[in-house]
Scaffold this active site. Sequence first.
Site, PDB file in Angstrom:
ATOM      1  N   LYS A  56      32.967   4.304 -56.111  1.00 56.17           N
ATOM      2  CA  LYS A  56      32.880   5.741 -55.832  1.00 56.17           C
ATOM      3  C   LYS A  56      33.943   6.257 -54.861  1.00 56.17           C
ATOM      4  O   LYS A  56      33.769   7.316 -54.241  1.00 56.17           O
ATOM      5  CB  LYS A  56      31.472   6.156 -55.335  1.00 56.17           C
ATOM      6  CG  LYS A  56      30.310   5.625 -56.130  1.00 56.17           C
ATOM      7  CD  LYS A  56      30.494   5.580 -57.612  1.00 56.17           C
ATOM      8  CE  LYS A  56      30.482   6.911 -58.305  1.00 56.17           C
ATOM      9  NZ  LYS A  56      30.712   6.718 -59.781  1.00 56.17           N
ATOM     10  N   HIS A 117      36.515  -3.492 -58.482  1.00 56.40           N
ATOM     11  CA  HIS A 117      35.816  -3.126 -57.240  1.00 56.40           C
ATOM     12  C   HIS A 117      35.608  -4.382 -56.384  1.00 56.40           C
ATOM     13  O   HIS A 117      34.859  -4.339 -55.395  1.00 56.40           O
ATOM     14  CB  HIS A 117      34.435  -2.543 -57.539  1.00 56.40           C
ATOM     15  CG  HIS A 117      34.428  -1.179 -58.164  1.00 56.40           C
ATOM     16  ND1 HIS A 117      35.265  -0.168 -57.775  1.00 56.40           N
ATOM     17  CD2 HIS A 117      33.633  -0.647 -59.140  1.00 56.40           C
ATOM     18  CE1 HIS A 117      34.987   0.920 -58.499  1.00 56.40           C
ATOM     19  NE2 HIS A 117      34.012   0.647 -59.327  1.00 56.40           N
ATOM     20  N   SER A 147      27.835   9.560 -53.041  1.00 58.25           N
ATOM     21  CA  SER A 147      28.287   9.488 -54.427  1.00 58.25           C
ATOM     22  C   SER A 147      27.625   8.310 -55.150  1.00 58.25           C
ATOM     23  O   SER A 147      27.200   8.429 -56.310  1.00 58.25           O
ATOM     24  CB  SER A 147      29.812   9.354 -54.446  1.00 58.25           C
ATOM     25  OG  SER A 147      30.288   9.365 -55.760  1.00 58.25           O
TER      26      SER A 147
HETATM   27  S1  PPS Z   1      33.522   4.529 -60.031  1.00 57.39           S
HETATM   28  O1  PPS Z   1      32.307   4.591 -60.897  1.00 57.39           O
HETATM   29  O2  PPS Z   1      33.290   3.648 -58.863  1.00 57.39           O
HETATM   30  O3  PPS Z   1      34.721   4.136 -60.764  1.00 57.39           O
HETATM   31  O4  PPS Z   1      33.667   6.006 -59.477  1.00 57.39           O
HETATM   32  P1  PPS Z   1      34.975   6.611 -58.796  1.00 57.39           P
HETATM   33  O5  PPS Z   1      35.843   7.197 -59.838  1.00 57.39           O
HETATM   34  O6  PPS Z   1      35.572   5.658 -57.842  1.00 57.39           O
HETATM   35  O7  PPS Z   1      34.367   7.761 -57.894  1.00 57.39           O
HETATM   36  C1  PPS Z   1      33.684   8.861 -58.416  1.00 57.39           C
HETATM   37  C2  PPS Z   1      33.837   9.968 -57.396  1.00 57.39           C
HETATM   38  O8  PPS Z   1      35.158  10.524 -57.495  1.00 57.39           O
HETATM   39  C3  PPS Z   1      35.048  11.918 -57.811  1.00 57.39           C
HETATM   40  N1  PPS Z   1      36.171  12.317 -58.672  1.00 57.39           N
HETATM   41  C4  PPS Z   1      37.162  13.115 -58.275  1.00 57.39           C
HETATM   42  N2  PPS Z   1      37.398  13.716 -57.092  1.00 57.39           N
HETATM   43  C5  PPS Z   1      38.501  14.482 -57.012  1.00 57.39           C
HETATM   44  N3  PPS Z   1      39.354  14.694 -58.033  1.00 57.39           N
HETATM   45  C6  PPS Z   1      39.144  14.127 -59.237  1.00 57.39           C
HETATM   46  N4  PPS Z   1      39.980  14.336 -60.239  1.00 57.39           N
HETATM   47  C7  PPS Z   1      38.009  13.289 -59.390  1.00 57.39           C
HETATM   48  N5  PPS Z   1      37.508  12.573 -60.407  1.00 57.39           N
HETATM   49  C8  PPS Z   1      36.388  11.979 -59.948  1.00 57.39           C
HETATM   50  C9  PPS Z   1      33.706  12.011 -58.527  1.00 57.39           C
HETATM   51  O9  PPS Z   1      33.270  13.345 -58.600  1.00 57.39           O
HETATM   52  C10 PPS Z   1      32.866  11.129 -57.643  1.00 57.39           C
HETATM   53  O10 PPS Z   1      32.622  11.684 -56.366  1.00 57.39           O
HETATM   54  P2  PPS Z   1      31.362  12.611 -56.021  1.00 57.39           P
HETATM   55  O11 PPS Z   1      31.367  12.750 -54.515  1.00 57.39           O
HETATM   56  O12 PPS Z   1      30.146  11.917 -56.520  1.00 57.39           O
HETATM   57  O13 PPS Z   1      31.606  13.922 -56.681  1.00 57.39           O
END
Ligand code: PPS
Length: 304
Positions: A56, A117, A147
């Site tokens: 996340k 991860h 998240s």
């Molecule tokens: S995972 O499942 O671990 O691979 O998830 P990961 O992609 O690392 O994290 C998901 C969070 O990143 C936010 N997210 C973004 N933030 C900003 N810009 C973009 N383009 C973007 N894409 C994904 C996503 O909304 C999750 O955070 P939260 O706080 O839950 O919204």
Amino acid sequence: MDRESLEEMAKGMENFTYSSGLIEGVPFPKALCDSWDTIYNFGAREDDVLIATYPKAGTTCTQEIVDLMLQDGDVAKAMRAPTFVKVPFIELVLPKPVKTGVEMANDLESPRLLKTHLPIELLPPSFWEKNVKVIYVARNAKDCMVSYFYFQKMSKILPDPGSWNDHFSTFLAGEVPWGSWFDHVIGWWNARDKHRILYIFYEDMIEDPKREMRNMTKFLNINLSEDVLEKIKDHTSFQAMKKNPMTNSSAIPSSLMDRSVSQFMRKGIVGDWKNHFTVAQNVAFDEEYEKKMKGIDLTFRTEL
Ligand code: PPS
């Protein structure tokens, strides 16, 4: 990983109950532990690029950004497959007939972009033997915790996190899948000068995406014009990725990720923890943070 095999797998998951195992004391899904030898013996290639994160922390947007960089900013090429297909998650093990992350990566032609991860001490050694470039993305623990809570609630292949209060304690104790946030960010931080690791922060990407993209292109030795960077920035904004079926997880059957519980692209902001932490939790968290991060020259921003 195609939709048919995901759907077939989802059908067989009606009675799925999560079970956990440990690798070197770090909790993981049991299926991953059962395949650990294969994962640890993963064969990295010299021209692989690895995106490493604690869950996340901004993995998916970084996968999309780097993929676009490798495609010279060609959006049509970036739309060739969902993010989780074109950038295999190397330690992914789902019930059959879905291919494992290792199988998906082995099927790809070079140069490959990969995701993990894993905490640094568990990274397959071939990544170091081949001197692979790694982009590590770190996100502040409070927002990661929030998240992860929503992700565990919507994901059918991770444990139910229970109430927010339950999750707060489990996360802080490092008992969530993939283990302690503290150990993860510190382990990778301490290794950044020993290997080819670019250590970046989610908060910096939100603040100034193009600045961080320039850092990435320099690290990857890729020349891209300002116009192309601008295009990549637009295509990987939170709003654009939320709408894009290749990045918003809509390719995953709802029986595996229940988007009525929470969206995968949920908020994408810095500071959402303020809507979840009680005053007492914030005090408890800050005390623990102080202890765990003592003497480590690593700082996080929890608001912009
Ligand atoms: S995972 O499942 O671990 O691979 O998830 P990961 O992609 O690392 O994290 C998901 C969070 O990143 C936010 N997210 C973004 N933030 C900003 N810009 C973009 N383009 C973007 N894409 C994904 C996503 O909304 C999750 O955070 P939260 O706080 O839950 O919204």
